[in-house]
Design an enzyme around this catalytic site. Structure first.
Site, PDB file in Angstrom:
ATOM      1  N   GLU A 198       1.989   4.844 -10.499  1.00  0.00           N
ATOM      2  CA  GLU A 198       0.970   4.539  -9.558  1.00  0.00           C
ATOM      3  C   GLU A 198       0.455   5.541  -8.809  1.00  0.00           C
ATOM      4  OE1 GLU A 198       2.528   1.183  -7.801  1.00  0.00           O
ATOM      5  OE2 GLU A 198       1.806  -0.307  -9.606  1.00  0.00           O
ATOM      6  N   GLU A 340       2.177  -2.495 -16.099  1.00  0.00           N
ATOM      7  CA  GLU A 340       2.713  -3.657 -15.177  1.00  0.00           C
ATOM      8  C   GLU A 340       1.449  -4.457 -14.759  1.00  0.00           C
ATOM      9  OE1 GLU A 340       3.997  -2.120 -11.238  1.00  0.00           O
ATOM     10  OE2 GLU A 340       5.446  -0.401 -12.090  1.00  0.00           O
TER      11      GLU A 340
END
Length: 525
Positions: A198, A340
């Site tokens: 991320e 995810e």
């Protein structure tokens, strides 16, 4: 014990996956499709992930976090469910891959794993974080699962916008990746590196300080950093896949929402979820066919994005997914593996989101790969597939995911020695069959029909035919090419495994929609 996964989404701030004795494979794509997770190392071909024989593999996995935290090892090792029992359950549910988040702190000499129930898991007592990881990899590999290593945090303290922080400079990040690539070289259970979790924007434009894509600043351009790290990994282990996430805002900075100038407001997405500029500025690796793009995608339990309130929701969602990352798959540029995605599923809008997202990924082996967040129940913003006892399953979530899961088959990891093929004794063709329901859910089920060649010679171009009850329709299949005509189902050996030797068996797995029913009138030739 509750752990809140702390997330700061830049879009929010801006407006803010029974082994057969014969290893045969699926046949639902031109190049073929692999049973479970295929054989050997994986590579890419267009938008597909393929195994060493060129058969298509769809990774349908799950995240098991904890190694990125202060515990420096998998969470839930404190529970009454042994670690092997948890992996057994994941595999039985159909998760064929395990994404393992870690921080560089867990790799340091002297790192200590904490939170391990020594009564339930005595075999882990005194093990370092890496030794526990070794055991998980070995056991998951014995179940046919694959492992993706995810550098989740540079330290156990938390997420970082860039791939480096003061305590973990870029050189440390790259050297640790090279060490892992060397440690697991030759172990085909471990298939690759998710380089950094991320990357995202920080600072308000024009004073951006976060991860950008294509901006050319070597200190902030995530695309260039991914190339440096990916190529370093491939220099040590050229067989690994390199998983590259997106950013949140391509500029690396947040829009000034107070300037009342919409023209300056950038199109931002989830942390790691924005790959909108990867088409224009692709990641360039030194080894061909190793790049997999890995976006993240979440529901309202993480942040209530504006698109959830659109009058045409959820019809608006495919275009959003197309824009951020789906185009890479649809234009055959590269495979997508959603690293995810998750939700507590407490809101109706979230259930619709998960259902529509899974439809978007496609059905069967040719669909996009994914690893659901998460196995852990202690994810504060999504919860898990496992409930708080780390044993009971959240069936509401599992029911939505189940039709898209491709279960692992056999011991697929490591470098197993194939069973010798017996010399057939000529004789008439004959076979026996057995069936079991592996799993079931509302509106569908998973079955396994095992065919054994009991004759004295091989079945060339083998075929099995049976009947299923009216109303049962095929969703996906593995270990054979399965077609249907009304209630008649036919399985054929694919081109690369057409023959079934005498005394050998093939377990034909499938998922089906409709009322649960058993095959009848099974014949083979």
């Amino acid at each position: 014990m509750k752990i809140l996964r702390v997330r700061r989404w830049s879009a929010a701030l801006a407006a803010l996956v029974t082994t057969s004795a014969l290893a045969v494979a699926l046949g639902s794509s031109p190049a073929g499709a692999a049973a479970g997770t295929g054989t050997g190392y994986l590579h890419t071909s267009g938008n597909k992930i393929v195994d060493s024989a060129g058969a298509t593999v769809r990774l349908t996995g799950i995240n098991w976090f904890g190694m990125e935290t202060d515990n420096r090892t998998f969470h839930g090792l404190w529970s009454s469910n042994p670690w092997k029992g948890q992996i057994d359950k994941m595999a039985s549910l159909g998760y064929n891959a395990l994404r393992v988040p870690f921080s560089n702190d867990a790799l340091k000499p002297g790192a200590v794993a904490t939170g391990v129930n020594d009564y339930v898991n005595p075999d882990l007592v005194g093990n370092t974080p890496l030794q526990i990881l070794d055991k998980v990899i070995d056991y998951a590999g014995s179940k046919g699962m694959r492992i993706i290593l995810d550098r989740h945090r540079p330290t156990s303290a938390g997420q970082s916008a860039l791939w480096y922080v003061g305590a973990t400079p870029e050189s440390k990040w790259i050297n640790d990746w090279k060490a892992l690539a060397q440690r697991y070289a030759g172990n085909t259970t471990v298939i690759g590196a998710d380089l950094h979790n991320e990357p995202h924007a920080e600072g308000t434009n024009p004073a951006a300080t976060g991860a950008c894509w294509g901006c050319g600043d070597t200190a902030r351009d995530w695309r260039l950093a991914a190339e440096r790290a990916g190529n370093a990994v491939l220099s040590v282990n050229p067989n690994w896949l390199i998983f590259v996430e997106g950013v949140s805002c391509p500029s690396g900075g947040l829009s000034n929402v107070w300037d009342n100038d919409p023209s300056n407001d950038e199109d931002c997405g989830w942390w790691g979820g924005n790959l909108s500029r990867a088409g224009q500025f692709p990641v360039r690796l030194s080894v061909a066919n190793r790049l997999v793009y890995s976006p993240h995608e979440y529901a309202t339990s993480v942040y209530h994005q504006a698109w959830f309130d659109a009058p045409d929701y959820p019809a608006n969602m495919p275009a959003i997914w197309d824009r951020y990352w789906g185009y890479l798959y649809k234009q055959n540029i590269a495979p997508i593996m959603m690293g995810e995605f998750g939700t507590t599923l407490q809101a109706a809008v979230d259930k619709v989101w998960l259902q529509e997202l899974m439809k978007y990924t496609g059905t069967g082996v040719n669909g996009m790969s994914f690893t659901y967040w998460s196995w852990n129940p202690n994810s504060g913003d999504t919860g898990g597939i496992a409930k708080d006892d780390w044993t009971t399953i959240n069936q509401d979530k599992q029911d939505i995911l189940q039709p898209y899961l491709i279960p692992p088959v056999g011991g697929g990891g490591g470098n197993p020695t194939p069973d010798p093929t017996p010399t057939p004794t000529p004789g008439p063709a004959s076979c026996t069959s057995s069936y079991k329901t592996v799993n079931s859910w509302q509106g569908g089920f998973q079955g396994e029909l095992t065919i054994k060649n009991t004759g004295g010679s091989a079945l060339d171009d083998w075929t099995a035919t049976w009947s299923m009850p009216s109303g049962v329709t095929l969703a996906s299949a593995w270990n054979a090419t399965v077609t249907t005509s009304g209630t008649t189902w036919t399985a054929k050996g694919p081109d690369w495994a057409k023959n079934l030797p005498a005394g050998q068996s093939v377990a034909i797995g499938f998922t089906a929609n409709g009322p649960q029913g058993q095959p009848t009138g099974v014949t083979c030739s």
